[in-house]
Design a protein around this motif. Structure first.
Motif, PDB file in Angstrom:
ATOM      1  N   ASP A  73      50.814  30.229  54.988  1.00  6.67           N
ATOM      2  CA  ASP A  73      49.306  30.227  54.454  1.00  6.67           C
ATOM      3  C   ASP A  73      49.110  31.433  53.801  1.00  6.67           C
ATOM      4  OD1 ASP A  73      46.541  29.643  54.249  1.00  6.67           O
ATOM      5  OD2 ASP A  73      45.925  30.140  55.805  1.00  6.67           O
ATOM      6  N   TYR A  74      48.944  31.078  52.321  1.00  8.10           N
ATOM      7  CA  TYR A  74      48.975  32.360  51.588  1.00  8.10           C
ATOM      8  C   TYR A  74      47.449  32.163  50.596  1.00  8.10           C
ATOM      9  CZ  TYR A  74      53.771  32.691  52.056  1.00  8.10           C
ATOM     10  OH  TYR A  74      55.069  32.813  52.582  1.00  8.10           O
ATOM     11  N   SER A  75      46.923  33.470  50.187  1.00 16.34           N
ATOM     12  CA  SER A  75      45.884  33.489  49.331  1.00 16.34           C
ATOM     13  C   SER A  75      46.516  34.016  47.961  1.00 16.34           C
ATOM     14  CB  SER A  75      44.694  34.122  49.449  1.00 16.34           C
ATOM     15  OG  SER A  75      44.042  33.750  50.409  1.00 16.34           O
ATOM     16  N   VAL A  76      45.818  33.874  46.739  1.00 13.80           N
ATOM     17  CA  VAL A  76      46.456  34.473  45.571  1.00 13.80           C
ATOM     18  C   VAL A  76      45.565  35.545  44.861  1.00 13.80           C
ATOM     19  CG1 VAL A  76      48.006  32.820  45.101  1.00 13.80           C
ATOM     20  CG2 VAL A  76      45.769  32.761  43.773  1.00 13.80           C
ATOM     21  N   MET A  77      46.046  36.718  44.431  1.00 10.77           N
ATOM     22  CA  MET A  77      45.008  37.571  43.678  1.00 10.77           C
ATOM     23  C   MET A  77      45.711  37.844  42.337  1.00 10.77           C
ATOM     24  SD  MET A  77      43.084  40.138  42.928  1.00 10.77           S
ATOM     25  CE  MET A  77      41.820  40.026  44.128  1.00 10.77           C
ATOM     26  N   VAL A  78      44.957  37.996  41.251  1.00  9.34           N
ATOM     27  CA  VAL A  78      45.391  38.577  39.763  1.00  9.34           C
ATOM     28  C   VAL A  78      44.307  39.163  39.578  1.00  9.34           C
ATOM     29  CG1 VAL A  78      45.996  37.954  37.603  1.00  9.34           C
ATOM     30  CG2 VAL A  78      46.504  36.197  39.443  1.00  9.34           C
ATOM     31  N   SER A  79      44.763  40.766  38.922  1.00 13.91           N
ATOM     32  CA  SER A  79      43.799  41.776  38.581  1.00 13.91           C
ATOM     33  C   SER A  79      44.212  42.261  37.412  1.00 13.91           C
ATOM     34  CB  SER A  79      43.488  42.645  39.993  1.00 13.91           C
ATOM     35  OG  SER A  79      44.827  43.243  39.999  1.00 13.91           O
ATOM     36  N   ALA A  80      43.020  43.085  36.949  1.00 14.83           N
ATOM     37  CA  ALA A  80      43.131  44.020  35.789  1.00 14.83           C
ATOM     38  C   ALA A  80      42.701  45.256  35.903  1.00 14.83           C
ATOM     39  CB  ALA A  80      42.795  43.211  34.430  1.00 14.83           C
ATOM     40  N   GLY A  81      43.173  46.197  35.303  1.00 10.65           N
ATOM     41  CA  GLY A  81      42.594  47.780  35.527  1.00 10.65           C
ATOM     42  C   GLY A  81      43.640  48.551  35.295  1.00 10.65           C
ATOM     43  N   PRO A  82      43.268  49.908  35.460  1.00 12.57           N
ATOM     44  CA  PRO A  82      41.885  50.568  35.446  1.00 12.57           C
ATOM     45  C   PRO A  82      41.014  50.579  34.269  1.00 12.57           C
ATOM     46  CG  PRO A  82      43.314  52.242  35.752  1.00 12.57           C
ATOM     47  CD  PRO A  82      44.293  51.012  35.654  1.00 12.57           C
ATOM     48  N   PHE A  83      39.695  50.346  34.118  1.00 18.29           N
ATOM     49  CA  PHE A  83      39.088  50.508  33.149  1.00 18.29           C
ATOM     50  C   PHE A  83      37.851  51.258  33.517  1.00 18.29           C
ATOM     51  CE2 PHE A  83      38.059  46.486  35.069  1.00 18.29           C
ATOM     52  CZ  PHE A  83      36.767  46.405  34.971  1.00 18.29           C
ATOM     53  N   ASP A  84      37.085  52.097  32.523  1.00 17.67           N
ATOM     54  CA  ASP A  84      35.988  52.843  32.438  1.00 17.67           C
ATOM     55  C   ASP A  84      34.854  52.167  32.008  1.00 17.67           C
ATOM     56  OD1 ASP A  84      37.604  54.573  33.971  1.00 17.67           O
ATOM     57  OD2 ASP A  84      37.903  55.883  32.298  1.00 17.67           O
ATOM     58  N   LEU A  85      33.676  52.290  32.478  1.00 21.79           N
ATOM     59  CA  LEU A  85      32.542  51.748  31.857  1.00 21.79           C
ATOM     60  C   LEU A  85      31.502  52.783  31.985  1.00 21.79           C
ATOM     61  CD1 LEU A  85      32.077  48.213  33.741  1.00 21.79           C
ATOM     62  CD2 LEU A  85      32.553  48.987  31.200  1.00 21.79           C
ATOM     63  N   ALA A  86      31.206  53.117  30.582  1.00 23.27           N
ATOM     64  CA  ALA A  86      29.811  54.128  30.202  1.00 23.27           C
ATOM     65  C   ALA A  86      28.710  53.434  30.694  1.00 23.27           C
ATOM     66  CB  ALA A  86      29.986  54.746  29.064  1.00 23.27           C
ATOM     67  N   PRO A  87      27.467  54.204  30.826  1.00 22.25           N
ATOM     68  CA  PRO A  87      26.251  53.553  30.859  1.00 22.25           C
ATOM     69  C   PRO A  87      26.040  52.523  29.441  1.00 22.25           C
ATOM     70  CG  PRO A  87      25.959  55.576  31.596  1.00 22.25           C
ATOM     71  CD  PRO A  87      27.499  55.727  30.989  1.00 22.25           C
ATOM     72  N   GLY A  88      25.617  51.121  29.987  1.00 28.49           N
ATOM     73  CA  GLY A  88      25.333  50.137  28.899  1.00 28.49           C
ATOM     74  C   GLY A  88      26.571  49.581  28.440  1.00 28.49           C
TER      75      GLY A  88
END
Length: 470
Positions: free
Chosen positions: A319-334
């Motif tokens: 029994d498995y789940s999967v995860m695909v992710s991206a990053g790291p990234f920064d977000l300035a205000p707005g």
């Protein structure tokens, strides 16, 4: 996403529901009122449709909501979910960040059904955006005590369908992390694209997440990923693998088709780099909490923190789940960042690879091509260059038809012999795209070499050269 900073005319609705609890309320172009846009603006009316729930509302309950209209937004459904069902799969998306269902295992929603008319292959899924081991915004498993995502209110984030889009099915929703104990000021605008028969590959839904920092402080080192608890056939007998060059992870059961999750990368480098492509072994990370993932483990899977949180092979049935992710990234205000994923199906792994190739091409090149000078219009008959070219597993064939009539699209060898028919018969005037999987009429893989894709209408002829390599 439409620009929320524009001055928006607002219509305030006060509704008294005397409908079943499963009913939704839809505001669409009609005959009542001015829509707040003046005498020359569109009119709007209210209608009720069974099948989708107004989140938090029950039959007979009175409530008010403000709905803004801008540009050509024609259809707003005040519901918590809607199905992408234009093609060969059905996928439920919600305005609370969950995928498949509003609540698992039997809350409103259809899950991920592939092919249409078949079985649902998804227990629950959702978007995760993480900052640290103590903060990951998500909303998926019912028993998870941490559910940060809730529907956005300004502007309204309830699910709506853009009926003016050139994409056959264009569904929108928006949610924020305002339900968190200490919100970080995240707003996510979701847009999903599904494609109809005789158009682009139908065995996929593309998910476009625009993640915005609406707070007044910078958010640094964020990760964003999609989590899916796939269940195929007997959930403890699933297997799967990863394909690094496609950013693709896939699963299958004993008798089921293949289903996958793919990170879409922008060739211009404006999307975050891939962080993790991993299975989650449910007996270790989901079952101990009686079905949810701990906050620290969520972040460690998002960030690929260590070997324990990177599992690229699921060849042993379980029994498995999967995860695909991206990053790291920064977000300035707005500031905002766009991250794209594909949920897709295929009858086998080779078929799934073809669909993943098409999804990446759509993400990179765009679905709508700008007409070249001299074109008679956006649907002027033309056959676009085939891409990728050369190809190994599959390639995307795109063409326009300027007027309804007989259309014939086929692949031919250098001697003019027909190898594969891609389209034939009466077709309306519109844009088309489809994949050639490198197989002949009998389903056999063709040999390496030069081939020609030919488009024939009642008035015009086009040809494009394509090379297959093995």
């Amino acid at each position: 996403m439409k620009n929320p900073s524009r001055a928006l005319p607002v219509l305030v609705l006060t509704l008294l529901l005397h409908l079943p609890a499963s009913a939704d309320v839809i505001l669409s172009e009609g005959v009542l009122g001015s829509g707040g846009s003046g005498a020359s603006g569109p009119d709007y009316s209210i209608q009720s449709t069974l099948g989708q729930a107004c989140p938090g509302k029950t039959s007979g309950e009175e409530f008010s909501t403000e709905v803004g209209f801008w540009d050509q937004r024609e259809h707003i459904a005040l519901s918590g979910w809607n199905d992408n069902n234009a093609g060969s799969c059905v996928l439920t998306l919600t305005d609370q960040g969950s995928i498949g269902f509003v609540r698992e295992p039997d809350g409103p929603g259809t899950g991920f059904v592939y092919p249409v008319g078949g079985e649902n292959h998804l227990f629950i899924g959702g978007l995760w955006v993480g900052e640290s081991q103590t903060y990951v915004a998500n909303h998926d498993y019912t028993l998870d005590p941490s559910k940060e995502w809730v529907v956005a209110t300004e502007p309204d984030g309830h699910v709506w369908i853009d009926t003016t889009s050139v994409i056959q099915q264009d569904i929108h929703a928006a949610f924020t992390d305002s339900a968190a104990t200490s919100p970080r000021g995240l707003r996510v605008d979701l847009e999903s694209w599904a494609f109809a028969v005789n158009s682009v590959t139908t065995e996929m839904v593309i998910l476009k997440y625009t993640i915005q920092n609406v707070s007044g402080v910078a958010l640094n080192d964020l990760y964003a990923g999609v989590f899916l608890d796939y269940d195929l056939d007997v959930s403890t007998q699933n297997t799967g693998g990863t394909i690094d060059e496609w950013n693709l992870i896939y699963m299958t059961g004993a008798t089921s088709p293949h289903v996958g999750l793919q990170l879409l990368q922008d060739e211009r480098g404006t999307t975050p780099p891939r962080s993790n492509l991993s299975f989650i072994y449910n007996p270790d990370f989901v079952w101990p909490q009686n079905h949810y993932v701990l906050e620290a483990d969520k972040y460690d899977f998002l960030s690929a923190a260590d070997a324990e949180h990177i599992l690229t092979d699921a060849s042993e049935p379980d029994d498995y789940s999967v995860m695909v992710s991206a990053g790291p990234f920064d977000l300035a205000p707005g500031e905002e960042y766009v991250v794209g994923f594909t949920m897709l199906g295929g009858e086998d792994l080779e078929n799934l690879k073809v669909h993943a190739t098409a999804a990446q091409l759509i993400w990179e090149k765009g679905w709508v091509d700008v007409p070249s000078p001299g074109d008679k219009g956006p649907f002027a008959t033309r056959l676009f260059p085939v891409a990728p070219n050369p190809f190994t597993q599959g390639t995307l064939v795109r063409f326009n038809v300027s007027r309804a009539g007989q259309v014939d699209v086929g692949v031919y060898d250098p001697n003019g012999r027909l190898v594969r028919t891609l389209a034939r018969g009466e077709h309306p005037a519109m844009r088309y795209a489809m994949t050639w999987d490198g197989r002949d009429q009998n389903g056999h893989r063709v040999s390496a070499g030069v081939y020609f894709v030919r488009l024939r209408t009642e008035e015009e002829r086009f040809s494009r050269r394509v090379i297959c390599i093995r």
